[in-house]
Structures are given as C-alpha cells and as structure tokens.
Design an enzyme around this catalytic site. Structure first.
Site, mmCIF file in Angstrom:
data_model
loop_
_atom_site.group_PDB
_atom_site.id
_atom_site.type_symbol
_atom_site.label_atom_id
_atom_site.label_comp_id
_atom_site.label_asym_id
_atom_site.label_seq_id
_atom_site.Cartn_x
_atom_site.Cartn_y
_atom_site.Cartn_z
ATOM 1 N N GLU A 137 -4.520 -3.036 6.013
ATOM 2 C CA GLU A 137 -3.700 -1.230 6.379
ATOM 3 C C GLU A 137 -4.405 -0.588 7.454
ATOM 4 O OE1 GLU A 137 -1.334 0.726 3.276
ATOM 5 O OE2 GLU A 137 -1.597 -0.492 1.798
ATOM 6 N N HIS A 183 3.904 -1.790 4.172
ATOM 7 C CA HIS A 183 4.621 -2.206 2.908
ATOM 8 C C HIS A 183 3.055 -2.860 2.508
ATOM 9 C CE1 HIS A 183 6.563 -2.674 -0.625
ATOM 10 N NE2 HIS A 183 6.423 -3.575 -0.839
HETATM 11 C C1 GRF Z 1 -0.011 2.882 1.678
HETATM 12 O O1 GRF Z 1 -0.328 1.823 0.692
HETATM 13 C C2 GRF Z 1 1.299 1.759 2.232
HETATM 14 O O2 GRF Z 1 0.960 0.720 2.469
HETATM 15 C C3 GRF Z 1 2.293 2.679 1.532
HETATM 16 O O3 GRF Z 1 2.620 3.772 1.283
HETATM 17 C C4 GRF Z 1 0.643 4.320 0.969
HETATM 18 C C5 GRF Z 1 0.212 5.605 1.637
HETATM 19 O O4 GRF Z 1 -0.673 5.159 1.723
HETATM 20 N N1 GRF Z 1 3.984 2.701 2.115
HETATM 21 P P1 GRF Z 1 -1.820 6.435 2.933
HETATM 22 O O5 GRF Z 1 -0.678 8.027 2.574
HETATM 23 O O6 GRF Z 1 -1.275 6.245 4.138
HETATM 24 O O7 GRF Z 1 -2.258 7.180 2.464
#
Ligand code: GRF
Length: 223
Positions: free
Chosen positions: A176, A111
């Site tokens: 992330e 998240h």
């Molecule tokens: C990311 O920011 C994740 O944290 C959120 O949705 C976005 C997905 O990005 N849950 P991606 O599809 O992985 O590029």
C-alpha cells in the site's frame, strides 16, 4: 508547474499518510499536502502530520446527528482547502452520494484487497477464509457504491502457508505504501485521467516519477 494541492482524510494510524508525505518529499513532486483531516480527534496520524509541519483539522463525526450533516461539514472544510485531489487513507466513514458527486474524479481510496474481491471490513480474514493464493490492495476512485469505483492501481502479494490476518495485513501494507503515492502522483501529474468511468493512462505526466499500475510483491513466484 504550480504546486498541486492534496487533502488527506484519515481516521487512525496514518501509515499511508506518512508514506504519501515522505514519498512526495523524497521524489520532489510538486505536491503540497494542504491539510490532513481526521474524523477522530485521537487519530495517531494527526501527530505524524503535525511533526512534518502539515496543517491538520478535525471534523468529529460524533458531533453530528446525521451522516449528511457530517458530510456537509467535511465538504465545507475541504472546499476551503481548494484541493486538486482528496485521498482517503484509512478513513473509516462511508461517504454520502452527494459528497462523492461533489468531488467526482478527484477522490481516491486505498482498499486492502484486490477489488472487486473482499469489499468492506476484515479483508485479510476474508482472503484467508476464502483460501485465495494471492491478495493485495487497490487504489480506486470513490463513488457512492462502497469499494466499487474505477480501479487505478493494484498491488499483489502471495498468501503464504501459516499466514494469519496480521501477517498478511503487514505484507499488504508494505505494498500500500508503495502504490498509493505512485497512483496519487499519476493523477496529479495529469498522466491518469478518469474518462467515462475508466482510468486512462496517457503514459505521459509532468512529474519525474514512475507509475506502475500493478505492483507485484517480491515473494510472489514469477513462474
Ligand atoms: C489500510 O490498510 C488501508 O488500506 C485501509 O485502512 C488501513 C489504514 O491504515 N483503508 P493506515 O491508517 O494508513 O496506517
């Protein structure tokens, strides 16, 4: 050690999916992504998976009358994969409590905020309007309570003067991509286990990897 079986659920771009696939390969982790499943047939991430030879599946939510019927179809598709772990990577559907219970302890999400702050959507806008000085992302177990499950790992970035939601989102996304693969490896290696609603880190895993439960962006002053 036998290969661990990972299923990744997506809805869109798939940059986390790519980061997970690439990190599993470059670290030689015994993790096989056995299927990438999207609820949207046009999700960009499907092509990224296919180009790496990963099998894909689509369970299109628009083809179901109720959330429960969709969740049941998704559940059946996942059961066929015999997954050790299922991770949501930009999967934009709220999952029913029955689905969450079926995979209790084996379902992770990332998240884009430092939970418990800024649940739901538009987290970067929420952070900027709240005036917080640090922001980030959280890897957590998925429970029926949205964006609420036990926290496994977090990464912190500064909110800089002049940031927009887009610049802040880009800074968070880089983190992330680092922390999600590490957290996944920590669970699949047996290092981190969910016990009585909390993640317990034994400090010992069977993979060659570093597990850093809290990553701090290099732009953040350390004093
Ligand atoms: C990311 O920011 C994740 O944290 C959120 O949705 C976005 C997905 O990005 N849950 P991606 O599809 O992985 O590029």
């Amino acid at each position: 050690m036998p290969m661990k079986r990972l299923v990744i659920l997506i809805s869109g771009r798939g940059s986390n999916l790519e980061a997970i696939l690439d990190r599993c390969a470059s670290n030689h982790w015994p993790i096989e992504v056995v299927r990438v499943i999207s609820n949207r047939p046009d999700a960009q991430g499907l092509a990224a998976a296919q180009s790496r030879g990963v099998p894909t599946g689509i369970v299109d939510h628009t083809g179901f009358l109720t959330r429960e019927a969709f969740d049941q179809a998704l559940l059946n598709e996942i059961l066929g994969c015999r997954a050790d772990l299922i991770v949501l990577a930009g999967f934009m559907r709220v999952l029913s409590s029955g689905f969450c219970r079926a995979f209790e302890g084996r379902l992770l999400n990332i998240h884009p905020s430092l939970l418990p702050a800024f649940k739901g959507l538009k987290t970067h806008e929420q952070a900027i309007s709240a005036g917080v000085k640090v922001h980030g992302c959280t890897v957590h177990a998925v429970t029926a309570d949205l964006d609420h499950g036990p926290i496994l790992a977090q990464a912190i970035v500064p909110v800089l003067l002049g940031d927009t939601a887009a610049t802040l989102a880009a800074r968070v996304l880089l983190m992330e991509h680092q922390i999600y693969p590490m957290a996944i490896a920590a669970v699949l290696s047996g290092r981190c286990r969910l016990i009585d609603g909390r993640w317990v880190d034994s400090g010992v895993g069977h993979f060659k990897h570093e597990y850093v439960p809290c990553l701090v962006d290099k732009n953040l002053p350390s004093h």
